[in-house]
Enzyme design. Structure first.
Site, PDB file in Angstrom:
ATOM      1  N   PRO A 176     -39.732 -29.239  11.087  1.00 55.76           N
ATOM      2  CA  PRO A 176     -40.501 -27.954  11.037  1.00 55.76           C
ATOM      3  C   PRO A 176     -40.112 -27.115  11.992  1.00 55.76           C
ATOM      4  CG  PRO A 176     -42.070 -29.333  12.166  1.00 55.76           C
ATOM      5  CD  PRO A 176     -40.542 -30.309  11.680  1.00 55.76           C
ATOM      6  N   GLY A 177     -38.829 -27.335  12.935  1.00 55.07           N
ATOM      7  CA  GLY A 177     -38.503 -26.537  13.933  1.00 55.07           C
ATOM      8  C   GLY A 177     -38.829 -26.588  15.267  1.00 55.07           C
TER       9      GLY A 177
ATOM     10  N   CYS B  73     -36.407 -41.283  15.605  1.00 54.92           N
ATOM     11  CA  CYS B  73     -37.618 -41.593  16.115  1.00 54.92           C
ATOM     12  C   CYS B  73     -38.022 -42.922  15.686  1.00 54.92           C
ATOM     13  CB  CYS B  73     -38.627 -40.438  16.130  1.00 54.92           C
ATOM     14  SG  CYS B  73     -39.090 -40.240  14.089  1.00 54.92           S
TER      15      CYS B  73
ATOM     16  N   CYS C 225     -30.987 -30.679  10.770  1.00 49.87           N
ATOM     17  CA  CYS C 225     -32.022 -31.203  10.169  1.00 49.87           C
ATOM     18  C   CYS C 225     -33.277 -30.748  10.955  1.00 49.87           C
ATOM     19  CB  CYS C 225     -32.014 -32.919  10.111  1.00 49.87           C
ATOM     20  SG  CYS C 225     -30.576 -33.570   9.235  1.00 49.87           S
ATOM     21  N   ALA C 226     -33.780 -29.364  10.912  1.00 49.03           N
ATOM     22  CA  ALA C 226     -34.557 -28.887  11.806  1.00 49.03           C
ATOM     23  C   ALA C 226     -35.884 -28.608  11.420  1.00 49.03           C
ATOM     24  CB  ALA C 226     -33.826 -27.318  11.879  1.00 49.03           C
TER      25      ALA C 226
ATOM     26  N   ASP D 202     -28.043 -28.862   1.946  1.00 52.83           N
ATOM     27  CA  ASP D 202     -27.904 -30.266   2.194  1.00 52.83           C
ATOM     28  C   ASP D 202     -26.776 -30.245   3.235  1.00 52.83           C
ATOM     29  OD1 ASP D 202     -27.054 -32.800   2.206  1.00 52.83           O
ATOM     30  OD2 ASP D 202     -26.848 -33.019   0.164  1.00 52.83           O
TER      31      ASP D 202
ATOM     32  N   ASP E  76     -32.252 -26.972   6.828  1.00 53.17           N
ATOM     33  CA  ASP E  76     -33.217 -28.161   6.166  1.00 53.17           C
ATOM     34  C   ASP E  76     -33.209 -28.260   4.689  1.00 53.17           C
ATOM     35  OD1 ASP E  76     -35.350 -30.149   7.817  1.00 53.17           O
ATOM     36  OD2 ASP E  76     -35.240 -30.267   5.814  1.00 53.17           O
TER      37      ASP E  76
ATOM     38  N   ASP F 216     -30.838 -34.363  14.506  1.00 54.59           N
ATOM     39  CA  ASP F 216     -31.918 -34.945  14.802  1.00 54.59           C
ATOM     40  C   ASP F 216     -32.439 -35.489  13.317  1.00 54.59           C
ATOM     41  OD1 ASP F 216     -34.439 -35.821  16.108  1.00 54.59           O
ATOM     42  OD2 ASP F 216     -35.351 -33.794  15.195  1.00 54.59           O
TER      43      ASP F 216
ATOM     44  N   LYS G 266     -37.714 -28.567  17.728  1.00 50.41           N
ATOM     45  CA  LYS G 266     -36.604 -28.756  18.614  1.00 50.41           C
ATOM     46  C   LYS G 266     -35.809 -27.153  18.542  1.00 50.41           C
ATOM     47  CE  LYS G 266     -36.437 -33.497  18.599  1.00 50.41           C
ATOM     48  NZ  LYS G 266     -37.381 -33.861  17.402  1.00 50.41           N
TER      49      LYS G 266
HETATM   50  C1  LIG Z   1     -36.656 -35.866  12.022  1.00 53.42           C
HETATM   51  S1  LIG Z   1     -37.036 -34.744  11.001  1.00 53.42           S
HETATM   52  C2  LIG Z   1     -36.616 -33.396  11.941  1.00 53.42           C
HETATM   53  C3  LIG Z   1     -37.452 -32.705  12.843  1.00 53.42           C
HETATM   54  C4  LIG Z   1     -37.202 -31.487  13.608  1.00 53.42           C
HETATM   55  N1  LIG Z   1     -35.800 -31.601  14.374  1.00 53.42           N
HETATM   56  C5  LIG Z   1     -37.850 -31.080  14.546  1.00 53.42           C
HETATM   57  O1  LIG Z   1     -37.768 -31.328  15.866  1.00 53.42           O
HETATM   58  O2  LIG Z   1     -39.073 -30.381  14.095  1.00 53.42           O
HETATM   59  C6  LIG Z   1     -35.740 -34.876   9.889  1.00 53.42           C
HETATM   60  C7  LIG Z   1     -35.487 -33.715   8.820  1.00 53.42           C
HETATM   61  O3  LIG Z   1     -34.217 -33.880   8.233  1.00 53.42           O
HETATM   62  C8  LIG Z   1     -34.483 -33.225   6.884  1.00 53.42           C
HETATM   63  N2  LIG Z   1     -33.244 -33.603   6.404  1.00 53.42           N
HETATM   64  C9  LIG Z   1     -33.179 -34.773   5.547  1.00 53.42           C
HETATM   65  N3  LIG Z   1     -31.963 -34.994   4.837  1.00 53.42           N
HETATM   66  C10 LIG Z   1     -31.326 -33.829   5.110  1.00 53.42           C
HETATM   67  C11 LIG Z   1     -30.047 -33.161   4.497  1.00 53.42           C
HETATM   68  N4  LIG Z   1     -29.384 -33.902   3.652  1.00 53.42           N
HETATM   69  N5  LIG Z   1     -29.923 -31.896   4.884  1.00 53.42           N
HETATM   70  C12 LIG Z   1     -30.855 -31.219   5.444  1.00 53.42           C
HETATM   71  N6  LIG Z   1     -31.734 -31.693   6.186  1.00 53.42           N
HETATM   72  C13 LIG Z   1     -32.274 -32.963   5.721  1.00 53.42           C
HETATM   73  C14 LIG Z   1     -35.928 -33.658   6.421  1.00 53.42           C
HETATM   74  O4  LIG Z   1     -36.396 -32.656   5.555  1.00 53.42           O
HETATM   75  C15 LIG Z   1     -36.623 -33.519   7.778  1.00 53.42           C
HETATM   76  O5  LIG Z   1     -37.153 -32.232   7.879  1.00 53.42           O
END
Ligand SMILES: C[S@@+](CC[C@H](N)C(=O)[O-])C[C@H]1O[C@@H](n2cnc3c(N)ncnc32)[C@H](O)[C@@H]1O
Length: 397
Positions: free
Chosen positions: A187-188, A313, A184-185, A235, A208, A263, A190
């Site tokens: 905006p990137g 978070c 779940c990367a 997904d 993502d 994450d 991490k």
């Molecule tokens: C906490 S944020 C991630 C922040 C990111 N790791 C960073 O440090 O920049 C959670 C992310 O999970 C994504 N997300 C939610 N459900 C998802 C899924 N089923 N598959 C992939 N990504 C998903 C969201 O779009 C969101 O961008």
């Protein structure tokens, strides 16, 4: 690369002069990749004036984090103010302030800082104008955080991040040649941290949900000069399949990755500041279901002996300790390991983890638990949670 503090020193010195303060906030590296900049001392205060600018709640939160006010966030600005005048910045708490308001806003609002006007009404609100750029240059946020931004350094030299997010990267501890999945990367932040800690030599797959989100990951990689990341809009709850062809991207076969970072999407209640929150009880209850589905895939694509890092978070037990205890109950192959380096406090008591397990996870927040006292630096952060697991057996029940 050695951190060059010339710019930060001169910015803080300039702010010190404007604030008429004796010293600048301390700043120091706690690791080569982590610079801490402290707050202005408590005696630094600005007397409020009589010009009030109203901004939306997102913009207000950004000001409290030490940002300038960007034009799209401005809602109300009096007609009688001139360029470079000092103004007080208020956040609209209920989202009721109309864009272009000329008079005092009578709705619920909160003072978030003081700054200088750099744009006038016609540049913000005239018909056909698409406002952009800095509308108010923040001098002092109400939080007393120094105004530091990424544009002070050449592109990619500085990324503003919450301390627990940086620690999450340290827990993953990306190494050259490792195959790492960031599920779940976007905006990137991490992802790029992991790439940099591996000297741009890990093989990182960043996923993502949507193309729009993936573009953000690509932009972060480009800004940071990172080239070891492959991105996919997919997904992640479906990123495992034993019929998969790993060469093509997701889904992936079982036992593909040395490390997986989950994450997770979460209720976000640990965010600071959190000025308004429209979350319903139903929404709050819903996160654990997607988190469990993501875990199911993470466990499968992780190699035996690999490391899975889970982070949120938020502060709810259900999404944190509750998830850890759910994983341990469901998967006999998964073992909880210390989420080192351990800087946060232990997990909460009496919610499914014994004391031995509680000290292996990290919970960030204001509490101080005798099981592992936390230094002030790591206590005064956003609410956050990190747990790490390893996989002991290929055949997971
Ligand atoms: C906490 S944020 C991630 C922040 C990111 N790791 C960073 O440090 O920049 C959670 C992310 O999970 C994504 N997300 C939610 N459900 C998802 C899924 N089923 N598959 C992939 N990504 C998903 C969201 O779009 C969101 O961008």
């Amino acid at each position: 690369m050695q951190f060059n503090d010339t710019k930060i020193k001169s910015v803080l010195e300039q702010q010190r002069r404007e604030l008429n303060c004796h010293s600048t906030p301390a700043y120091y590296l706690i690791k080569p990749d982590c610079l801490i900049v402290e707050q202005w001392p408590e005696n630094v205060v600005i007397k409020r004036g009589n010009i009030e600018v109203v901004v939306d709640s997102m913009c207000a939160a950004a000001v409290l984090r030490g940002a300038h006010v960007y034009a799209p966030g401005v809602l109300g600005l009096p007609t009688n103010c001139s360029l470079n005048e000092r103004v007080d910045i208020y956040g609209d708490l209920d989202g009721h302030c109309k864009r272009g308001l000329k008079v005092e806003y009578k709705g619920r609002k909160i003072y978030v800082g003081t700054g200088y006007i750099r744009m006038l009404r016609y540049q913000l609100f005239d018909d056909g104008v698409q406002p952009n750029g800095i509308a108010i240059e923040t001098l002092l946020p109400a939080s007393r955080l120094p105004v530091i931004n990424e544009s002070m350094y050449p592109k990619g030299h500085l990324v503003l991040q919450n301390l627990p997010s940086i620690i999450t990267g340290w827990v993953v501890n990306a190494q050259p040649n490792e195959h790492i999945l960031d599920m779940c990367a976007s905006p990137g932040n991490k992802t790029t941290h992991l790439a940099e800690m591996s000297n741009n030599q890990a093989h990182i797959t960043a996923i993502d949900k949507t193309d729009k989100k993936v573009i953000k990951i690509r932009q972060s990689c480009e800004t940071q000069g990172v080239t070891c990341v492959h991105t996919f809009a997919f997904d992640s709850t479906k990123c495992h399949s034993d019929e998969a062809n790993n060469e093509k991207g997701p889904p992936y076969k079982s036992n593909t990755f040395d490390k997986v970072l989950l994450d997770a999407p979460c209720s976000g209640l640990g965010q600071r500041p959190l000025l308004n929150n429209k979350m319903t009880a139903k929404m709050l209850q819903s996160y654990k279901f997607v988190q469990r589905k993501l875990f199911d895939s993470a466990v499968k694509v992780l190699k035996v002996g690999g490391k899975l890092v889970y982070s949120t978070c938020t502060v709810t037990v259900e999404e944190n300790e509750g998830m850890v205890s759910w994983v341990l109950d469901k998967y006999s192959c998964m073992e909880l390991i210390p989420a080192e380096p351990l800087h946060g406090g232990p997990g909460q008591p009496n919610v499914g983890l014994n004391d031995q397990q509680r000290v292996m996870v990290q919970r960030f927040g204001p509490d101080n638990d005798p099981l592992r006292p936390v230094e002030d630096l790591y206590r005064n952060t956003i609410g956050f949670f990190i747990a790490a697991f390893t996989k002991n057996d290929e055949h997971c029940a």
